[in-house]
Design a protein around this motif. Structure first.
Motif, PDB file in Angstrom:
ATOM      1  N   SER A  16      41.967  64.126  99.250  1.00  0.00           N
ATOM      2  CA  SER A  16      40.963  63.756  98.245  1.00  0.00           C
ATOM      3  C   SER A  16      41.162  62.334  97.738  1.00  0.00           C
ATOM      4  CB  SER A  16      41.018  64.743  97.075  1.00  0.00           C
ATOM      5  OG  SER A  16      42.317  64.767  96.506  1.00  0.00           O
TER       6      SER A  16
ATOM      7  N   SER B 218      39.011  68.193  98.321  1.00  0.00           N
ATOM      8  CA  SER B 218      38.537  67.637  97.047  1.00  0.00           C
ATOM      9  C   SER B 218      38.986  68.533  95.903  1.00  0.00           C
ATOM     10  CB  SER B 218      37.014  67.489  97.047  1.00  0.00           C
ATOM     11  OG  SER B 218      36.381  68.750  97.092  1.00  0.00           O
ATOM     12  N   SER B 219      38.791  68.037  94.700  1.00  0.00           N
ATOM     13  CA  SER B 219      39.204  68.784  93.512  1.00  0.00           C
ATOM     14  C   SER B 219      38.211  69.882  93.168  1.00  0.00           C
ATOM     15  CB  SER B 219      39.357  67.823  92.326  1.00  0.00           C
ATOM     16  OG  SER B 219      40.358  66.870  92.569  1.00  0.00           O
ATOM     17  N   SER B 220      38.620  70.793  92.299  1.00  0.00           N
ATOM     18  CA  SER B 220      37.784  71.927  91.915  1.00  0.00           C
ATOM     19  C   SER B 220      36.495  71.447  91.265  1.00  0.00           C
ATOM     20  CB  SER B 220      38.538  72.836  90.942  1.00  0.00           C
ATOM     21  OG  SER B 220      39.714  73.322  91.546  1.00  0.00           O
TER      22      SER B 220
ATOM     23  N   ILE C  56      35.445  68.791  87.836  1.00  0.00           N
ATOM     24  CA  ILE C  56      34.747  67.524  88.055  1.00  0.00           C
ATOM     25  C   ILE C  56      33.420  67.509  87.307  1.00  0.00           C
ATOM     26  CG2 ILE C  56      33.629  66.070  89.791  1.00  0.00           C
ATOM     27  CD1 ILE C  56      35.723  67.109  91.787  1.00  0.00           C
TER      28      ILE C  56
ATOM     29  N   ASP D  34      40.259  65.970  86.085  1.00  0.00           N
ATOM     30  CA  ASP D  34      41.165  66.593  87.046  1.00  0.00           C
ATOM     31  C   ASP D  34      41.845  65.534  87.906  1.00  0.00           C
ATOM     32  OD1 ASP D  34      42.396  68.725  88.329  1.00  0.00           O
ATOM     33  OD2 ASP D  34      40.876  68.787  89.900  1.00  0.00           O
ATOM     34  N   TYR D  35      43.016  65.857  88.413  1.00  0.00           N
ATOM     35  CA  TYR D  35      43.748  64.960  89.304  1.00  0.00           C
ATOM     36  C   TYR D  35      42.874  64.596  90.498  1.00  0.00           C
ATOM     37  CZ  TYR D  35      47.204  63.407  92.730  1.00  0.00           C
ATOM     38  OH  TYR D  35      47.895  62.698  93.679  1.00  0.00           O
ATOM     39  N   GLU D  36      42.686  63.315  90.741  1.00  0.00           N
ATOM     40  CA  GLU D  36      41.834  62.821  91.827  1.00  0.00           C
ATOM     41  C   GLU D  36      40.444  63.452  91.764  1.00  0.00           C
ATOM     42  OE1 GLU D  36      43.904  63.133  95.555  1.00  0.00           O
ATOM     43  OE2 GLU D  36      45.332  61.584  94.988  1.00  0.00           O
ATOM     44  N   GLY D  37      39.928  63.577  90.558  1.00  0.00           N
ATOM     45  CA  GLY D  37      38.647  64.250  90.352  1.00  0.00           C
ATOM     46  C   GLY D  37      37.458  63.342  90.588  1.00  0.00           C
TER      47      GLY D  37
ATOM     48  N   PRO E 288      36.557  71.748  98.614  1.00  0.00           N
ATOM     49  CA  PRO E 288      37.358  71.896  97.400  1.00  0.00           C
ATOM     50  C   PRO E 288      38.570  72.793  97.650  1.00  0.00           C
ATOM     51  CG  PRO E 288      35.023  72.195  96.927  1.00  0.00           C
ATOM     52  CD  PRO E 288      35.166  72.183  98.417  1.00  0.00           C
TER      53      PRO E 288
END
Length: 234
Positions: free
Chosen positions: A86, A113-115, A119, A125-128, A175
């Protein structure tokens, strides 16, 4: 002293997850090579792919992975596949995705990818990143999978989009929570698709052929320049 397996153990033994369904979907369509740079949440995609017979080729930069996959697509006429993590990895992978789309090379970019809920709610979120919308301008088609049941369908649609008409780059957003979802193995197997003739021949009208033949017949020094689209169509 051994004990009989519990009902919960038996039920879990019959389950599979999104990682396995994704790999099965690729194998169903004879996509047996992945280029990539692994990390959370797609490390297990590469690990399981290797265990199931797909050749995973790790590179040191996502652009290299995308270019290698695009070169394979250009040479073979079927989509090359590359895998990224991601955010930063995804961004690095967009460059070859755009190049493949502009040049008409069939390629599929798989990216973790993030949840979605984090997002969409802007919860930091981390790396969102909203990767799907970032990818759209760089690709011929872009999809996000929110349910494990849709993984085989998205792979099938990506193959057809990458190959049909003018070939190009297709993005699939995966995700982490979708990859972690579970489903009964027999149900997952029933959902698998094998794409039939993803790039059907486009036969020109007879009148167009006649006009071309007349033009060639009257030409003194004809030069015929044939591109890869004609080569793909044989």
């Amino acid at each position: 002293m051994s004990t009989a397996p519990t009902a919960t153990t038996a039920e879990n033994a019959n389950l599979t997850d999104g990682f396995h369904v994704l790999v099965q979907s690729l194998l169903k369509n004879h996509l047996d090579r992945i280029y990539g740079v692994i990390g959370i949440p797609v490390t297990d995609v590469a690990r399981i792919a290797q265990a199931k017979g797909i050749r995973y080729i790790g590179l040191r930069h996502e652009s290299d992975a995308g270019n290698a996959a695009a070169a394979e697509g250009f040479i073979t006429g079927k989509p090359g596949v590359y895998l990224t993590v991601s955010a930063p990895g995804f961004m690095n992978g967009l460059i070859p995705l755009k190049e493949a789309t502009e040049n008409g090379w069939p390629v599929i970019m798989l990216s973790g990818s993030s949840s979605r809920e984090l997002i969409d709610m802007g919860e930091g979120d981390y790396e969102g990143m909203d990767q799907l919308n970032f990818a759209k301008p760089f690709s011929k088609a872009a999809y996000r999978v929110d349910k494990i049941e849709d993984i085989p369908l998205v792979v099938a649609r990506a193959i057809r989009a990458a190959c049909s008409g003018r070939p190009g780059g297709v993005y699939i957003d995966l995700p982490g929570d979708t990859l972690g979802q579970t489903i009964a193995q027999d149900v997952a197997e029933s959902l698998l698709y094998e794409v039939n003739d993803p790039a059907p021949a486009q036969i020109p009208a007879p009148s167009v052929i006649e006009s071309a033949m007349e033009l060639l017949a009257s030409a003194k020094k004809p030069l015929i320049y044939i591109g890869k689209g004609a080569a793909y169509a044989q």
